[in-house]
Design a protein around this motif. Structure first.
Motif, PDB file in Angstrom:
ATOM      1  N   LYS A  61      20.649 -31.046  -7.518  1.00  0.00           N
ATOM      2  CA  LYS A  61      19.561 -30.171  -7.963  1.00  0.00           C
ATOM      3  C   LYS A  61      19.586 -28.828  -7.254  1.00  0.00           C
ATOM      4  CE  LYS A  61      16.433 -33.956  -9.237  1.00  0.00           C
ATOM      5  NZ  LYS A  61      15.125 -34.613  -8.981  1.00  0.00           N
ATOM      6  N   THR A  62      20.193 -28.795  -6.080  1.00  0.00           N
ATOM      7  CA  THR A  62      20.389 -27.536  -5.366  1.00  0.00           C
ATOM      8  C   THR A  62      21.726 -26.931  -5.805  1.00  0.00           C
ATOM      9  OG1 THR A  62      21.518 -28.628  -3.535  1.00  0.00           O
ATOM     10  CG2 THR A  62      19.118 -28.417  -3.373  1.00  0.00           C
ATOM     11  N   PRO A  63      21.984 -25.649  -5.491  1.00  0.00           N
ATOM     12  CA  PRO A  63      23.271 -25.043  -5.865  1.00  0.00           C
ATOM     13  C   PRO A  63      24.412 -25.491  -4.959  1.00  0.00           C
ATOM     14  CG  PRO A  63      21.893 -23.427  -4.764  1.00  0.00           C
ATOM     15  CD  PRO A  63      21.050 -24.654  -4.934  1.00  0.00           C
ATOM     16  N   ALA A  64      24.711 -26.783  -5.019  1.00  0.00           N
ATOM     17  CA  ALA A  64      25.755 -27.359  -4.166  1.00  0.00           C
ATOM     18  C   ALA A  64      26.213 -28.675  -4.782  1.00  0.00           C
ATOM     19  CB  ALA A  64      25.225 -27.603  -2.753  1.00  0.00           C
ATOM     20  N   ARG A  65      27.374 -29.129  -4.321  1.00  0.00           N
ATOM     21  CA  ARG A  65      27.833 -30.480  -4.617  1.00  0.00           C
ATOM     22  C   ARG A  65      27.620 -31.316  -3.368  1.00  0.00           C
ATOM     23  NH1 ARG A  65      33.493 -28.689  -5.396  1.00  0.00           N
ATOM     24  NH2 ARG A  65      32.580 -26.888  -4.342  1.00  0.00           N
ATOM     25  N   VAL A  66      27.157 -32.532  -3.545  1.00  0.00           N
ATOM     26  CA  VAL A  66      26.702 -33.333  -2.409  1.00  0.00           C
ATOM     27  C   VAL A  66      27.316 -34.728  -2.442  1.00  0.00           C
ATOM     28  CG1 VAL A  66      24.671 -34.412  -1.340  1.00  0.00           C
ATOM     29  CG2 VAL A  66      24.530 -32.063  -2.187  1.00  0.00           C
ATOM     30  N   ALA A  67      27.692 -35.215  -1.258  1.00  0.00           N
ATOM     31  CA  ALA A  67      28.152 -36.596  -1.068  1.00  0.00           C
ATOM     32  C   ALA A  67      27.325 -37.191   0.065  1.00  0.00           C
ATOM     33  CB  ALA A  67      29.634 -36.634  -0.731  1.00  0.00           C
ATOM     34  N   GLU A  68      26.843 -38.427  -0.111  1.00  0.00           N
ATOM     35  CA  GLU A  68      25.978 -39.046   0.888  1.00  0.00           C
ATOM     36  C   GLU A  68      26.518 -40.410   1.298  1.00  0.00           C
ATOM     37  OE1 GLU A  68      21.816 -39.170  -0.056  1.00  0.00           O
ATOM     38  OE2 GLU A  68      21.960 -37.437  -1.396  1.00  0.00           O
ATOM     39  N   GLY A  69      26.318 -40.736   2.560  1.00  0.00           N
ATOM     40  CA  GLY A  69      26.717 -42.047   3.034  1.00  0.00           C
ATOM     41  C   GLY A  69      26.465 -42.191   4.522  1.00  0.00           C
ATOM     42  N   PHE A  70      26.653 -43.411   5.025  1.00  0.00           N
ATOM     43  CA  PHE A  70      26.428 -43.707   6.436  1.00  0.00           C
ATOM     44  C   PHE A  70      27.757 -43.758   7.190  1.00  0.00           C
ATOM     45  CE2 PHE A  70      22.631 -45.177   4.348  1.00  0.00           C
ATOM     46  CZ  PHE A  70      21.621 -44.875   5.247  1.00  0.00           C
ATOM     47  N   LEU A  71      27.738 -43.281   8.425  1.00  0.00           N
ATOM     48  CA  LEU A  71      28.939 -43.342   9.257  1.00  0.00           C
ATOM     49  C   LEU A  71      29.351 -44.784   9.515  1.00  0.00           C
ATOM     50  CD1 LEU A  71      28.423 -40.559  11.960  1.00  0.00           C
ATOM     51  CD2 LEU A  71      29.999 -40.564  10.025  1.00  0.00           C
ATOM     52  N   ARG A  72      28.348 -45.638   9.661  1.00  0.00           N
ATOM     53  CA  ARG A  72      28.575 -47.063   9.897  1.00  0.00           C
ATOM     54  C   ARG A  72      27.259 -47.763   9.604  1.00  0.00           C
ATOM     55  NH1 ARG A  72      28.154 -44.238  14.474  1.00  0.00           N
ATOM     56  NH2 ARG A  72      26.433 -44.721  15.887  1.00  0.00           N
ATOM     57  N   PRO A  73      27.263 -49.064   9.391  1.00  0.00           N
ATOM     58  CA  PRO A  73      26.011 -49.775   9.135  1.00  0.00           C
ATOM     59  C   PRO A  73      25.012 -49.552  10.261  1.00  0.00           C
ATOM     60  CG  PRO A  73      27.886 -51.171   8.613  1.00  0.00           C
ATOM     61  CD  PRO A  73      28.444 -49.945   9.272  1.00  0.00           C
ATOM     62  N   GLY A  74      23.842 -49.079   9.903  1.00  0.00           N
ATOM     63  CA  GLY A  74      22.809 -48.814  10.896  1.00  0.00           C
ATOM     64  C   GLY A  74      22.982 -47.513  11.642  1.00  0.00           C
ATOM     65  N   GLY A  75      24.047 -46.777  11.336  1.00  0.00           N
ATOM     66  CA  GLY A  75      24.321 -45.520  12.017  1.00  0.00           C
ATOM     67  C   GLY A  75      23.743 -44.330  11.295  1.00  0.00           C
ATOM     68  N   PRO A  76      24.084 -43.115  11.750  1.00  0.00           N
ATOM     69  CA  PRO A  76      23.558 -41.908  11.131  1.00  0.00           C
ATOM     70  C   PRO A  76      23.989 -41.777   9.670  1.00  0.00           C
ATOM     71  CG  PRO A  76      24.605 -41.427  13.244  1.00  0.00           C
ATOM     72  CD  PRO A  76      24.962 -42.829  12.894  1.00  0.00           C
ATOM     73  N   LYS A  77      23.085 -41.219   8.869  1.00  0.00           N
ATOM     74  CA  LYS A  77      23.414 -40.901   7.483  1.00  0.00           C
ATOM     75  C   LYS A  77      23.846 -39.447   7.402  1.00  0.00           C
ATOM     76  CE  LYS A  77      21.621 -40.715   2.772  1.00  0.00           C
ATOM     77  NZ  LYS A  77      20.451 -40.936   1.881  1.00  0.00           N
ATOM     78  N   LEU A  78      24.916 -39.190   6.664  1.00  0.00           N
ATOM     79  CA  LEU A  78      25.382 -37.816   6.451  1.00  0.00           C
ATOM     80  C   LEU A  78      25.129 -37.415   5.006  1.00  0.00           C
ATOM     81  CD1 LEU A  78      28.867 -37.708   8.263  1.00  0.00           C
ATOM     82  CD2 LEU A  78      26.576 -37.283   9.204  1.00  0.00           C
ATOM     83  N   VAL A  79      24.502 -36.273   4.845  1.00  0.00           N
ATOM     84  CA  VAL A  79      24.418 -35.609   3.549  1.00  0.00           C
ATOM     85  C   VAL A  79      25.409 -34.444   3.632  1.00  0.00           C
ATOM     86  CG1 VAL A  79      22.965 -34.309   1.955  1.00  0.00           C
ATOM     87  CG2 VAL A  79      21.995 -36.229   3.233  1.00  0.00           C
ATOM     88  N   ILE A  80      26.556 -34.601   2.997  1.00  0.00           N
ATOM     89  CA  ILE A  80      27.649 -33.633   3.096  1.00  0.00           C
ATOM     90  C   ILE A  80      27.613 -32.734   1.870  1.00  0.00           C
ATOM     91  CG2 ILE A  80      30.129 -33.341   3.438  1.00  0.00           C
ATOM     92  CD1 ILE A  80      30.146 -36.375   4.242  1.00  0.00           C
ATOM     93  N   ALA A  81      27.596 -31.433   2.077  1.00  0.00           N
ATOM     94  CA  ALA A  81      27.426 -30.510   0.959  1.00  0.00           C
ATOM     95  C   ALA A  81      28.468 -29.400   0.974  1.00  0.00           C
ATOM     96  CB  ALA A  81      26.022 -29.900   0.996  1.00  0.00           C
ATOM     97  N   LYS A  82      28.829 -28.973  -0.231  1.00  0.00           N
ATOM     98  CA  LYS A  82      29.689 -27.813  -0.426  1.00  0.00           C
ATOM     99  C   LYS A  82      28.969 -26.869  -1.385  1.00  0.00           C
ATOM    100  CE  LYS A  82      33.430 -30.110  -1.773  1.00  0.00           C
ATOM    101  NZ  LYS A  82      34.869 -30.397  -2.082  1.00  0.00           N
ATOM    102  N   PRO A  83      28.516 -25.706  -0.889  1.00  0.00           N
ATOM    103  CA  PRO A  83      27.795 -24.769  -1.755  1.00  0.00           C
ATOM    104  C   PRO A  83      28.641 -24.341  -2.954  1.00  0.00           C
ATOM    105  CG  PRO A  83      27.495 -24.177   0.551  1.00  0.00           C
ATOM    106  CD  PRO A  83      28.550 -25.248   0.507  1.00  0.00           C
ATOM    107  N   ASN A  84      27.967 -24.116  -4.085  1.00  0.00           N
ATOM    108  CA  ASN A  84      28.665 -23.687  -5.294  1.00  0.00           C
ATOM    109  C   ASN A  84      28.999 -22.201  -5.296  1.00  0.00           C
ATOM    110  OD1 ASN A  84      28.498 -26.284  -6.371  1.00  0.00           O
ATOM    111  ND2 ASN A  84      26.571 -25.870  -7.434  1.00  0.00           N
ATOM    112  N   GLY A  85      28.281 -21.423  -4.480  1.00  0.00           N
ATOM    113  CA  GLY A  85      28.486 -19.977  -4.464  1.00  0.00           C
ATOM    114  C   GLY A  85      29.571 -19.542  -3.499  1.00  0.00           C
ATOM    115  N   TYR A  86      29.695 -18.226  -3.352  1.00  0.00           N
ATOM    116  CA  TYR A  86      30.716 -17.667  -2.480  1.00  0.00           C
ATOM    117  C   TYR A  86      30.253 -17.656  -1.023  1.00  0.00           C
ATOM    118  CZ  TYR A  86      33.410 -16.452  -6.575  1.00  0.00           C
ATOM    119  OH  TYR A  86      34.150 -16.534  -7.731  1.00  0.00           O
ATOM    120  N   MET A  87      31.221 -17.506  -0.146  1.00  0.00           N
ATOM    121  CA  MET A  87      30.983 -17.598   1.291  1.00  0.00           C
ATOM    122  C   MET A  87      29.819 -16.721   1.756  1.00  0.00           C
ATOM    123  SD  MET A  87      31.951 -18.774   4.304  1.00  0.00           S
ATOM    124  CE  MET A  87      33.658 -19.308   4.341  1.00  0.00           C
ATOM    125  N   ASN A  88      29.794 -15.470   1.316  1.00  0.00           N
ATOM    126  CA  ASN A  88      28.781 -14.551   1.853  1.00  0.00           C
ATOM    127  C   ASN A  88      27.387 -14.785   1.279  1.00  0.00           C
ATOM    128  OD1 ASN A  88      29.236 -13.567  -0.690  1.00  0.00           O
ATOM    129  ND2 ASN A  88      29.714 -11.463  -0.067  1.00  0.00           N
TER     130      ASN A  88
END
Length: 210
Positions: A61-88
């Motif tokens: 829903k945001t201007p990005a592509r997102v992948a989500e998952g846990f580092l390990r069971p019971g461990g930290p959750k990562l929401v990993i994102a790559k913005p759709n726009g340009y660097m600047n």
């Protein structure tokens, strides 16, 4: 989740999960023509992290592509994102992600290329200025100078009199590409260390002499 977790109010359960969630953003430019550029190494690390947790990038829903998952069971959750726009223009997507997930800036990790660090080197920093990096400049502005963590992936300075702007928009050399998998792995390890151990412990680990 145990019985007492279910007995707690829904909002409290959600807050408990959120406290263990980190937003990880890999900076870069969109499109196949930029995919192998030095400037896109942040997104390459994001790909490595997503692969490790078995997640796939999807439209969001945001201007990005997102992948989500846990580092390990019971461990930290990562929401990993790559913005759709340009660097600047990275600040807008990052701010939208922070708001969408209600994640404090202190649990935002931004991965980016760094000219002032030798190739094949990873350094960690929390807060501070942008150091001339246009993507970081925009994220700092969008987060009101927030103390987010930067995973700085060294690409080194251009040889001779080559312009830095041209250098970062070129693909890694054949020699660099041979060492690139190890660099991406080290940077992904650094992200995991920050999420699991905190910035200070991660800095001690990655900044110590080999």
């Amino acid at each position: 989740m145990g019985l007492f977790d279910f007995l707690r109010p829904r909002q409290q359960r959600d807050d408990a999960v959120a406290d263990n969630t980190w937003l990880v953003v890999g900076l870069g430019n969109p499109g196949a023509q930029y995919a192998g550029n030095r400037h896109n190494v942040g997104q390459m690390v994001a790909d490595e992290l997503a692969s490790r947790i078995g997640a796939t990038f999807k439209s969001h829903k945001t201007p990005a592509r997102v992948a989500e998952g846990f580092l390990r069971p019971g461990g930290p959750k990562l929401v990993i994102a790559k913005p759709n726009g340009y660097m600047n223009t990275s600040g807008g997507p990052v701010a939208a992600l922070v708001k969408f997930y209600s994640i404090p800036v202190e649990r935002l990790i931004v991965i980016h290329d760094e000219l002032d660090i030798p190739f094949d080197t990873v350094r960690l920093k929390q807060g501070g200025g942008h150091g001339g990096h246009n993507g970081i400049r925009d994220v700092v502005k969008a987060t009101d100078g927030g103390a987010f963590t930067r995973v700085r992936v060294g690409i080194g300075r251009p040889p001779g009199r080559q312009d830095a702007a041209d250098f970062v928009l070129k693909d890694f050399s054949s020699t660099e590409r041979a060492a690139l998998p190890n660099l991406l792995s080290d940077a992904a390890d650094a992200v995991e260390a920050v999420a699991s151990e905190g910035i200070v412990a991660a800095q001690q680990r990655f900044h110590s002499p080999a």
